[in-house]
Write a protein that holds these residues in place. Structure first.
Motif, PDB file in Angstrom:
ATOM      1  N   SER A  79     115.211  15.674 110.392  1.00  0.00           N
ATOM      2  CA  SER A  79     116.573  15.875 110.868  1.00  0.00           C
ATOM      3  C   SER A  79     116.897  17.340 111.105  1.00  0.00           C
ATOM      4  O   SER A  79     117.873  17.665 111.733  1.00  0.00           O
TER       5      SER A  79
ATOM      6  N   GLY B 188     126.048   6.891 115.461  1.00  0.00           N
ATOM      7  CA  GLY B 188     125.709   7.502 116.744  1.00  0.00           C
ATOM      8  C   GLY B 188     126.270   6.721 117.914  1.00  0.00           C
ATOM      9  O   GLY B 188     127.461   6.397 117.960  1.00  0.00           O
TER      10      GLY B 188
ATOM     11  N   TYR C  78     121.353   8.762 123.536  1.00  0.00           N
ATOM     12  CA  TYR C  78     121.466   9.337 122.197  1.00  0.00           C
ATOM     13  C   TYR C  78     120.117   9.874 121.717  1.00  0.00           C
ATOM     14  O   TYR C  78     120.055  10.934 121.079  1.00  0.00           O
ATOM     15  N   LYS C  79     119.039   9.179 122.037  1.00  0.00           N
ATOM     16  CA  LYS C  79     117.719   9.679 121.665  1.00  0.00           C
ATOM     17  C   LYS C  79     117.428  11.006 122.365  1.00  0.00           C
ATOM     18  O   LYS C  79     116.855  11.924 121.769  1.00  0.00           O
TER      19      LYS C  79
ATOM     20  N   GLU D 270     119.190  13.727 120.518  1.00  0.00           N
ATOM     21  CA  GLU D 270     118.496  14.117 119.293  1.00  0.00           C
ATOM     22  C   GLU D 270     117.254  14.949 119.603  1.00  0.00           C
ATOM     23  O   GLU D 270     116.983  15.966 118.940  1.00  0.00           O
TER      24      GLU D 270
ATOM     25  N   THR E 101     118.315  18.378 120.785  1.00  0.00           N
ATOM     26  CA  THR E 101     118.880  19.167 119.687  1.00  0.00           C
ATOM     27  C   THR E 101     117.769  19.826 118.883  1.00  0.00           C
ATOM     28  O   THR E 101     117.813  21.031 118.577  1.00  0.00           O
ATOM     29  N   ARG E 102     116.734  19.077 118.541  1.00  0.00           N
ATOM     30  CA  ARG E 102     115.623  19.640 117.776  1.00  0.00           C
ATOM     31  C   ARG E 102     114.855  20.672 118.601  1.00  0.00           C
ATOM     32  O   ARG E 102     114.415  21.695 118.075  1.00  0.00           O
TER      33      ARG E 102
ATOM     34  N   LYS F 153     119.981  17.955 114.127  1.00  0.00           N
ATOM     35  CA  LYS F 153     120.650  16.728 114.570  1.00  0.00           C
ATOM     36  C   LYS F 153     121.450  16.153 113.409  1.00  0.00           C
ATOM     37  O   LYS F 153     121.090  16.300 112.254  1.00  0.00           O
TER      38      LYS F 153
END
Length: 469
Positions: A9, A93, A218-219, A222, A225-226, A232
């Motif tokens: 995460s 989410g 949404y995936k 994520e 974001t990483r 995330k």
């Protein structure tokens, strides 16, 4: 827990924290959730904008107007806490849209019903319909805030909530202008048209959000974001797999000073905000001599800087901390409230004073939600935010108190009672700053390790990294 078992995460190994660019998918979600929240807020706020013509039509006394406003406002808290746990069990989410849509349909329907004259022949018919609508709206606010938290990188949480919550001053500011235009076009006696026309904007907005909030998107959020070196918000993958909170979450959350004290501060904050919404239109209409249409429109001037204050303090809270930001904002609010006593002097003074007060009127709420979200257990941000929401709208009792104080000071046309009410709101703002300073622990920011409070860090569950895994 072994390192190999820990959810991925956090930011990518070696990537600089707080320096990555926010993913476009998060920005897109912010746009939609701003609009969704704006319409939720408008379905509640327009009641106060049309209160003066309702006072006239139903021949209400100050005490009666205060009672009516209090019932309608407190109703927002009716189902907030059980709804929070219900939302958390329904997915995270992107999947939060399912149960959010149910409550959104509720506050849409009962807004429209308020505009039907056959159903609102007395003020108490209005109160019943608006109270049901506000119960749906309160539950909706909790899940809409939580959705925003789960659609944005952790490091930028204050920024995201600040922008989203700007929908209350800016989105409702547009609603106030629209209300004034409707009253001017059809006459104040046709105030019911406001409830028939304004909520219709929800239809295209919700079609767009339903399409946007998908597992695939949404995936991507994520993953992006990483890749940007940011964190995330959910420990699980693709949102819906986030594990649920352990049994007893509600009890433990209520025992956490970092959730309970911000919840109490949110109660005081809405006492102030609802108090202004009740106090200002009556004051400038019955003391200042403004028309009802002017009172509706001019009462929302503070929303201009209200949105700026929310965004500014949301950003600042990411760096200097939630606690310090809240203390400063509540003290600023106390000063702005006092200056409102001069708002009936002229249009110029009314505008200037509202612009000053507006820098703090709304700023506290996104920071309070961020504070609670920072301190929530895994899978329980909806529960934490619902606790804040519940206490927040219990603060809707302020119109009852203000109505009594206005009556005590001579009624709607005497400024004395309005001043009594204003000094009460100033005291509430100062008390809020004090309890936050003494009974919470900082969660983020450069002053986190310098915090000195009367509660231990262990009691607040403040942790070194977010999210907790």
């Amino acid at each position: 827990m072994a390192a190999s078992d820990r959810p991925a995460s956090g930011p990518a190994q070696g990537a600089p924290r707080n320096r990555g660019r926010v993913p476009a998918t998060a920005v897109g979600a912010l746009v939609f959730l701003w609009l969704v929240y704006a319409m939720n807020a408008n379905t509640r706020q327009i009641f106060y904008y049309v209160l003066p013509p309702m006072v006239k039509e139903f021949n209400l006394t100050p005490d009666q107007a205060g009672i009516v406003s209090t019932i309608v406002t407190v109703a927002v808290a009716l189902v907030a806490i059980p709804a929070g746990a219900w939302f958390d069990r329904g997915g995270h989410g992107w999947a939060r849209k399912y149960r959010n849509a149910i409550v959104a349909a509720g506050y849409f329907l009962f807004s429209i019903l308020t505009g039907i004259a056959a159903l609102t022949k007395t003020i108490w018919h209005v109160v019943v319909i608006q109270s049901i609508k506000n119960a749906f709206g309160g539950a909706g606010e909790a899940v809409e805030v939580t959705s925003m938290v789960e659609w944005y990188p952790v490091e930028k949480r204050g920024l995201a909530l600040g922008i989203q919550h700007a929908a209350y001053p800016w989105g409702t500011g547009l609603g106030a202008i629209a209300t004034g235009a409707i009253l001017a076009a059809f006459g104040p006696e046709n105030w019911r048209y406001v409830f028939l026309i304004i909520p219709l904007a929800m239809i295209p907005i919700w079609i767009g959000w339903w399409w946007y909030s998908s597992p695939k998107r949404y995936k991507k959020f994520e993953d992006d974001t990483r890749a940007a070196g940011l964190t995330k918000p959910l420990a699980g993958g693709a949102g819906v797999e986030q594990r649920h909170a352990e049994p007893g979450t509600l009890r433990r959350s209520l025992a956490n000073p970092n959730i309970l004290v911000p919840a109490l501060a949110s109660m005081f904050g809405i006492m102030i905000y609802t108090g202004i919404s009740f106090w200002l239109p009556q004051y400038i209409a019955f003391v200042g001599g403004f028309s009802f249409a002017e009172a509706a429109a001019y009462s929302a001037v503070f929303t201009i800087t209200g949105g700026i204050g929310q965004i500014f303090w949301g950003i600042v809270s990411d760096y200097i901390g939630r606690k310090l930001s809240l203390i400063i904002a509540f003290l600023w609010l106390a000063i702005g409230l006092y200056l409102l006593r001069f708002s009936a002097v002229s249009v110029t003074v009314l505008v200037v004073v509202q612009l000053i007060a507006g820098l703090a009127t709304n700023a506290i709420f996104p920071v309070l939600y961020a504070f609670g979200s920072d301190s929530a257990e895994p899978g329980a941000m909806g529960t934490a935010n619902s606790i804040l929401l519940f206490f927040l709208y219990v603060g809707g009792v302020s119109p009852l108190i203000l109505g009594w104080l206005i009556g005590l000071g001579g009624g709607f046309t005497s400024e004395t009672g309005y001043f009594y009410g204003l000094y009460f709101l100033v005291a509430v703002a100062v008390i809020s700053a004090i309890i936050i300073a003494l009974f919470t622990r900082e969660t983020v920011g450069r002053f986190k390790d310098r915090d000195r409070a009367l509660v231990s860090r262990e009691r607040t569950h403040v942790r070194p990294g977010l999210p907790q895994e």
